[in-house]
Design a protein around this motif. Structure first.
Motif, short mmCIF file in Angstrom:
data_model
loop_
_atom_site.label_atom_id
_atom_site.label_comp_id
_atom_site.label_asym_id
_atom_site.label_seq_id
_atom_site.Cartn_x
_atom_site.Cartn_y
_atom_site.Cartn_z
N GLN A 237 70.11 67.45 52.34
CA GLN A 237 68.89 67.59 53.12
C GLN A 237 69.19 68.42 54.37
OE1 GLN A 237 67.10 63.89 54.33
NE2 GLN A 237 65.58 64.87 55.63
N ARG A 238 68.48 69.50 54.54
CA ARG A 238 68.71 70.37 55.69
C ARG A 238 68.30 69.67 56.98
NH1 ARG A 238 69.93 75.19 53.48
NH2 ARG A 238 69.11 75.59 51.38
N LEU A 239 68.99 70.01 58.06
CA LEU A 239 68.70 69.43 59.37
C LEU A 239 67.43 70.05 59.93
CD1 LEU A 239 69.59 67.66 61.77
CD2 LEU A 239 70.87 69.64 62.62
N GLY A 240 66.49 69.19 60.33
CA GLY A 240 65.24 69.68 60.89
C GLY A 240 65.05 69.38 62.36
N TYR A 241 66.00 68.62 62.96
CA TYR A 241 65.86 68.22 64.35
C TYR A 241 66.25 69.39 65.26
CZ TYR A 241 65.92 65.01 68.34
OH TYR A 241 65.66 64.37 69.52
N PRO A 242 65.42 69.74 66.24
CA PRO A 242 65.70 70.92 67.07
C PRO A 242 66.88 70.71 68.00
CG PRO A 242 63.73 69.79 67.84
CD PRO A 242 64.11 69.14 66.55
N LEU A 243 67.60 71.79 68.28
CA LEU A 243 68.78 71.74 69.12
C LEU A 243 68.46 71.28 70.54
CD1 LEU A 243 71.73 72.33 69.82
CD2 LEU A 243 71.11 74.74 70.10
N GLN A 244 67.39 71.78 71.13
CA GLN A 244 67.05 71.44 72.50
C GLN A 244 66.79 69.94 72.66
OE1 GLN A 244 67.36 73.44 75.10
NE2 GLN A 244 66.83 71.71 76.43
N SER A 245 66.12 69.35 71.69
CA SER A 245 65.87 67.91 71.74
C SER A 245 67.17 67.12 71.65
CB SER A 245 64.93 67.50 70.60
OG SER A 245 63.67 68.14 70.72
N ALA A 246 68.09 67.61 70.83
CA ALA A 246 69.39 66.94 70.71
C ALA A 246 70.16 67.02 72.02
CB ALA A 246 70.20 67.57 69.57
N LEU A 247 70.11 68.15 72.69
CA LEU A 247 70.81 68.31 73.97
C LEU A 247 70.23 67.36 75.02
CD1 LEU A 247 71.09 72.21 74.10
CD2 LEU A 247 72.96 70.59 73.75
N GLU A 248 68.92 67.24 75.07
CA GLU A 248 68.27 66.34 76.05
C GLU A 248 68.61 64.88 75.74
OE1 GLU A 248 64.17 67.31 75.73
OE2 GLU A 248 64.36 69.27 76.71
N LEU A 249 68.61 64.54 74.45
CA LEU A 249 68.91 63.17 74.06
C LEU A 249 70.37 62.82 74.36
CD1 LEU A 249 67.20 60.92 72.83
CD2 LEU A 249 68.06 61.57 70.58
N GLY A 250 71.28 63.78 74.09
CA GLY A 250 72.68 63.53 74.37
C GLY A 250 72.95 63.34 75.85
N GLU A 251 72.30 64.14 76.70
CA GLU A 251 72.49 64.03 78.14
C GLU A 251 71.97 62.69 78.66
OE1 GLU A 251 71.36 66.49 82.25
OE2 GLU A 251 70.84 67.29 80.27
N ARG A 252 71.04 62.09 77.94
CA ARG A 252 70.46 60.83 78.39
C ARG A 252 71.14 59.61 77.80
NH1 ARG A 252 64.64 59.68 76.26
NH2 ARG A 252 65.88 58.74 74.58
N ASP A 253 71.48 59.66 76.51
CA ASP A 253 71.90 58.46 75.80
C ASP A 253 73.32 58.46 75.27
OD1 ASP A 253 69.38 57.41 76.21
OD2 ASP A 253 68.60 58.05 74.27
N ALA A 254 74.06 59.55 75.43
CA ALA A 254 75.44 59.56 74.91
C ALA A 254 76.27 58.48 75.59
CB ALA A 254 76.07 60.93 75.13
N ARG A 255 77.14 57.86 74.84
CA ARG A 255 77.93 56.74 75.36
C ARG A 255 78.77 57.15 76.56
NH1 ARG A 255 81.90 52.79 71.80
NH2 ARG A 255 82.74 51.58 73.53
N SER A 256 79.46 58.28 76.46
CA SER A 256 80.32 58.72 77.55
C SER A 256 79.51 59.01 78.81
CB SER A 256 81.10 59.97 77.13
OG SER A 256 80.23 61.03 76.77
N VAL A 257 78.28 59.52 78.65
CA VAL A 257 77.43 59.81 79.80
C VAL A 257 76.95 58.52 80.45
CG1 VAL A 257 75.24 60.84 80.53
CG2 VAL A 257 76.70 62.05 78.89
N LEU A 258 76.55 57.55 79.64
CA LEU A 258 76.10 56.26 80.19
C LEU A 258 77.23 55.56 80.93
CD1 LEU A 258 73.90 54.92 77.22
CD2 LEU A 258 73.13 55.90 79.39
N ASP A 259 78.44 55.61 80.37
CA ASP A 259 79.59 55.00 81.04
C ASP A 259 79.86 55.69 82.37
OD1 ASP A 259 79.96 53.18 79.01
OD2 ASP A 259 81.55 54.30 78.01
N ALA A 260 79.77 57.01 82.39
CA ALA A 260 80.02 57.76 83.63
C ALA A 260 78.96 57.45 84.68
CB ALA A 260 80.06 59.26 83.34
N LYS A 261 77.71 57.27 84.27
CA LYS A 261 76.65 56.93 85.22
C LYS A 261 76.89 55.55 85.85
CE LYS A 261 72.97 59.75 83.15
NZ LYS A 261 71.68 59.73 82.42
N ILE A 262 77.36 54.61 85.05
CA ILE A 262 77.70 53.29 85.59
C ILE A 262 78.83 53.40 86.60
CG2 ILE A 262 78.68 51.03 85.02
CD1 ILE A 262 75.79 51.22 84.28
#
Length: 461
Positions: A237-262
């Motif tokens: 199944q080809r990937l349909g999720y846009p790159l920009q949305s993935a970048l925004e989601l990663g900046e908000r919810d990535a584990r390493s980012v959340l740990d760094a914010k804490i």
């Protein structure tokens, strides 16, 4: 077109070993469900979560509630006296001591220093609890990846088995022809060499698949030696999720980012505490006192007191501050404050680094996914083409219309294309799993990894 190739010719199997194996049907949903339920690490995490919750209850009670205790103390009572090796009864006739209900001492206000520490403890608890959930998600991803790899290795085994069947058919055909002197010895040995190589390739593919069986068995806590009969096959199944949305989601919810914010929030609070500790600020306390019942010979008394203040309930203010002139913490505790300031700056830097690393990883995953999708698109046309090429080459070889080397090239081309298709489909799914991990989600939005497989034998678009 195409000759009928007998199945199972000259495929070497260890029958004695196979008879000792336990065979078990397995699907992706089976792997996920059993792994999350029985995996040793996950079972330990569940108990760790209970332990973490108990520790947090202790921390919360310590900060918000006074320490209320019931104390009972008695003087030592002689039970028996030992004299000249004889045990002679000599019991104390009276008992003295006290029973106390201590309501404890309570800090009312200290300029938020203890509260800032409590907030750091709370954030640490929430982070540890979230990370246990993240570890469960990573285990799910590991289970899915292991099953996808098992599907891939099983597909390679099928391809190698088909290659061996094709090679063994031509080898037996040429063995009959050599006895009739209708082919050259060189051609006979060429077919034999191809067959023996196919036998080695098949055995290697079988070992690889069985090794993965053992890994799966350990992950989902099955008996060692279990062999799996797979109920699924990979669904591309080809990937349909846009790159920009993935970048925004990663900046908000990535584990390493959340740990760094804490870490940033905790460092800011620690700096504020260090500054407050350097000021002569009064602390306000309330001693709630204790009810004490004293007992002894001719003494039975119950009273309430708060220590030096008798029975008065007073709010007491006190100032306690220490400034170092030389030695530890530096002049006027300056080194301690500078250290906390530097710690805060470092956490900001690590937060920026975590965000940058996540975005870079997402970009790389997208490049890899699109690269694989483009190659799979080509292979979708290449695989049926080389299959027809092989059928034609086999017909022509058996009818003496082409050379053996042309047949050999066609067999290798067909096998190579099929293996490449299986490999790229697996790597495509693995890259998707990496992307989901980077954005901090179980599944890529709009997709579900449990639907990236289809029941074996069912054709999907």
């Amino acid at each position: 077109m195409g000759q009928s190739v007998p199945k199972g010719l000259y495929i070497q199997e260890d029958k004695e070993l196979n008879e000792k194996m336990e065979y078990k049907p397995l699907s992706l949903t089976d792997v996920i469900e059993q792994g999350l339920r029985k995996n040793y690490d996950q079972v330990d995490r569940k108990m760790g979560l209970e332990s973490l919750q108990l520790s947090w209850e202790e921390t919360w009670d310590t900060f918000w509630l006074p320490q209320v205790e019931v104390n009972m103390v008695t003087t030592p009572q002689r039970v028996a006296r030992l004299r000249r090796g004889d045990l002679l009864s000599s019991r104390t006739r009276s008992t003295s001591g006290y029973l106390q209900l201590d309501l404890g001492n309570y800090t009312i206000f200290n300029w938020g220093k203890e509260f800032l520490v409590h907030l750091n403890n709370k954030d640490q608890f929430l982070q540890d609890r979230r990370n246990l959930g993240e570890d469960r998600r990573l285990l799910r991803s590991q289970l899915i990846d292991a099953y996808f790899e098992l599907l891939y290795l099983n597909k390679l085994l099928e391809i190698r088995k088909d290659q061996l069947q094709q090679a063994s058919f031509v080898y037996r055909y040429n063995r009959e022809k050599i006895t009739l002197r209708k082919i050259s010895r060189q051609e006979y040995y060429q077919s034999r060499a191809i067959y023996l190589k196919a036998q080695n390739d098949y055995q290697q593919a079988k070992i690889d698949k069985e090794s993965k069986d053992e890994e799966i068995a350990l992950l989902i806590v099955d008996e060692p030696g279990t062999r799996y009969l797979l109920k699924d096959e990979i669904r591309f199944q080809r990937l349909g999720y846009p790159l920009q949305s993935a970048l925004e989601l990663g900046e908000r919810d990535a584990r390493s980012v959340l740990d760094a914010k804490i870490d940033v929030k905790q460092a800011q609070r620690e700096l504020k505490v260090a500054r407050l500790q350097n000021l002569p600020l009064p602390q306000f306390d309330l001693n709630l006192g204790a009810y004490t019942h004293t007992m002894g010979p001719a003494i039975h008394d119950t009273r309430y007191d708060t220590g030096l203040n008798g029975s008065n309930l007073d709010i007491v203010a006190s100032v306690s501050a220490t400034w170092t002139l030389f030695g530890q913490n530096g002049f006027l505790n300056q080194r301690r404050t500078e250290q906390r300031t530097l710690d805060r700056q470092r956490t900001f830097n690590r937060l920026k680094q975590a965000i940058n690393q996540v975005k870079t990883g997402i970009q790389q995953s997208y490049i890899n996914i699109k690269f694989l999708e483009n190659h799979i698109r080509v292979l979708e046309a290449r695989v049926p083409t080389v299959k027809k090429l092989y059928d034609s080459a086999l017909d022509n070889y058996l009818n003496k219309k082409t050379r053996f080397l042309d047949y050999q090239d066609a067999l290798e081309e067909m096998t190579s294309a099929q293996m490449l298709m299986a490999q790229y489909q697996y790597l495509h799914l693995r890259s998707k799993l990496t992307l989901a991990e980077l954005i901090g989600k179980e599944n890529i939005p709009g997709e579900n990894f449990e639907k990236q497989v289809t029941p074996l034998g069912r054709t999907t678009k």
